[in-house]
Motif scaffolding. Structure first.
Motif, PDB file in Angstrom:
ATOM      1  N   GLN A  39       0.829  -1.202   0.000  1.00 56.58           N
ATOM      2  CA  GLN A  39       0.000   0.000   0.000  1.00 56.58           C
ATOM      3  C   GLN A  39       0.866   1.255   0.000  1.00 56.58           C
ATOM      4  O   GLN A  39       0.558   2.235  -0.694  1.00 56.58           O
ATOM      5  CB  GLN A  39      -0.928  -0.007   1.218  1.00 56.58           C
ATOM      6  CG  GLN A  39      -2.031  -1.043   1.135  1.00 56.58           C
ATOM      7  CD  GLN A  39      -2.935  -1.020   2.350  1.00 56.58           C
ATOM      8  OE1 GLN A  39      -2.564  -0.526   3.412  1.00 56.58           O
ATOM      9  NE2 GLN A  39      -4.134  -1.560   2.210  1.00 56.58           N
ATOM     10  N   ALA A 100      -9.559   4.110  12.034  1.00 57.04           N
ATOM     11  CA  ALA A 100      -8.988   4.575  10.766  1.00 57.04           C
ATOM     12  C   ALA A 100      -9.487   3.731   9.599  1.00 57.04           C
ATOM     13  O   ALA A 100      -9.716   4.251   8.500  1.00 57.04           O
ATOM     14  CB  ALA A 100      -7.462   4.534  10.830  1.00 57.04           C
ATOM     15  N   SER A 101      -9.657   2.431   9.824  1.00 57.84           N
ATOM     16  CA  SER A 101     -10.209   1.578   8.762  1.00 57.84           C
ATOM     17  C   SER A 101     -11.627   1.998   8.414  1.00 57.84           C
ATOM     18  O   SER A 101     -12.001   2.052   7.230  1.00 57.84           O
ATOM     19  CB  SER A 101     -10.181   0.114   9.203  1.00 57.84           C
ATOM     20  OG  SER A 101      -8.860  -0.325   9.433  1.00 57.84           O
ATOM     21  N   ALA A 104     -11.525   5.063   6.355  1.00 64.48           N
ATOM     22  CA  ALA A 104     -11.121   4.720   4.991  1.00 64.48           C
ATOM     23  C   ALA A 104     -12.272   4.092   4.215  1.00 64.48           C
ATOM     24  O   ALA A 104     -12.374   4.262   2.997  1.00 64.48           O
ATOM     25  CB  ALA A 104      -9.924   3.771   5.022  1.00 64.48           C
ATOM     26  N   TYR A 105     -13.151   3.356   4.893  1.00 61.66           N
ATOM     27  CA  TYR A 105     -14.307   2.758   4.221  1.00 61.66           C
ATOM     28  C   TYR A 105     -15.383   3.805   3.943  1.00 61.66           C
ATOM     29  O   TYR A 105     -16.010   3.806   2.874  1.00 61.66           O
ATOM     30  CB  TYR A 105     -14.901   1.639   5.079  1.00 61.66           C
ATOM     31  CG  TYR A 105     -13.978   0.474   5.325  1.00 61.66           C
ATOM     32  CD1 TYR A 105     -12.988   0.136   4.412  1.00 61.66           C
ATOM     33  CD2 TYR A 105     -14.083  -0.286   6.486  1.00 61.66           C
ATOM     34  CE1 TYR A 105     -12.135  -0.927   4.644  1.00 61.66           C
ATOM     35  CE2 TYR A 105     -13.230  -1.357   6.722  1.00 61.66           C
ATOM     36  CZ  TYR A 105     -12.263  -1.671   5.800  1.00 61.66           C
ATOM     37  OH  TYR A 105     -11.418  -2.722   6.028  1.00 61.66           O
ATOM     38  N   THR A 107     -15.143   7.042   3.493  1.00 62.95           N
ATOM     39  CA  THR A 107     -14.803   8.087   2.517  1.00 62.95           C
ATOM     40  C   THR A 107     -15.219   7.731   1.094  1.00 62.95           C
ATOM     41  O   THR A 107     -15.955   8.492   0.452  1.00 62.95           O
ATOM     42  CB  THR A 107     -13.297   8.394   2.583  1.00 62.95           C
ATOM     43  OG1 THR A 107     -12.953   8.796   3.915  1.00 62.95           O
ATOM     44  CG2 THR A 107     -12.932   9.495   1.606  1.00 62.95           C
ATOM     45  N   SER A 175      -2.329  14.735   6.980  1.00 64.11           N
ATOM     46  CA  SER A 175      -2.656  14.390   5.593  1.00 64.11           C
ATOM     47  C   SER A 175      -3.195  15.601   4.841  1.00 64.11           C
ATOM     48  O   SER A 175      -2.791  15.876   3.698  1.00 64.11           O
ATOM     49  CB  SER A 175      -3.681  13.253   5.570  1.00 64.11           C
ATOM     50  OG  SER A 175      -3.188  12.103   6.224  1.00 64.11           O
TER      51      SER A 175
END
Length: 229
Positions: A39, A100-101, A104-105, A107, A175
């Motif tokens: 990744q 955080a996972s 990420a899903y 978004t 970020s």
């Protein structure tokens, strides 16, 4: 856990079981490092990380992204040092693996319906049920993120506080700052993901295509002849 195993199984059996646990943890860590390094390599390919030009390299001997493997290893070791600082700090790191996972899903799922895009469903899709399933999934993940932000007890102190929200907020802040950096801001040059594949254009080598077709036809004729015999 080691003390529980020792009290229940005594020394010899506890050591055997503990060795199996260590082996399982090693395999899990190796798999996480494998996935994480790939990744990181993908992000570096798109120029989305600092020092991408050094991370996006393939080792000529192993044909693998060795630089990203070492980069992820150093980052993991640095984060692991938090376990010597305080239990709360390392607990925040463990909890952020879930929160955080979920971020990420959420978004890409929300942007699929919240903004205009040229999304084209694949062979399998839910059709009219896509939006209800998406809404339920997003609501559930948002709820779980909030749950993981809470401390373990209602009456908490500075030492017992759940700092997951601080760690996650810090990652998001860094970020966004990197994306809007005055000099290297990705908002100006990032145009999308970079593909590793070049689609083949048929018709460029007509002679090779015709030879391949003739060879394929010849093989089919041989197959039919063999079947007939």
């Amino acid at each position: 856990m080691a003390q529980i195993l020792y009290n229940s199984l005594r020394q010899r059996k506890a050591l055997v079981l503990w060795c199996l646990i260590i082996l399982a943890e090693y395999m899990v860590a190796s798999n996480c490092l494998l996935v994480g390094s790939r990744q990181t390599f993908a992000f570096a390919r798109d120029g989305a990380l600092p020092f991408s030009r050094y991370l996006y390299r393939i080792n000529h001997y192993t044909k693998t992204p060795v630089n990203t493997v070492w980069f992820d290893t150093i980052c993991v070791l640095a984060i692991g040092l938090l376990s010597f600082v305080s239990t709360e700090a390392i607990d925040a790191v463990f909890t952020i693996a879930v929160t955080a996972s979920y971020v990420a899903y959420i978004t890409p799922i929300t942007t699929r319906f919240a903004f205009k895009n040229n999304f084209k469903p694949g062979p399998f899709h839910l059709g009219k049920l896509s939006f209800p399933v998406t809404a339920i999934a997003v609501v559930w993940m948002v709820f779980m993120i909030i749950v993981f932000f809470f401390p373990a007890s209602p009456q908490t102190t500075t030492q017992q506080m759940n700092y997951t929200v601080v760690v996650l907020g810090g990652v998001i802040f860094l970020s966004i700052s990197w994306y809007n950096c005055p000099v290297y801001r990705g908002v100006h040059w990032f145009t999308g993901l970079i593909s590793n594949f070049t689609p083949a254009i048929r018709g460029e080598n007509k002679d090779e295509d015709s030879m391949s077709e003739k060879k394929g036809q010849h093989n089919e004729d041989l197959f039919v002849s063999a079947v007939d015999v």
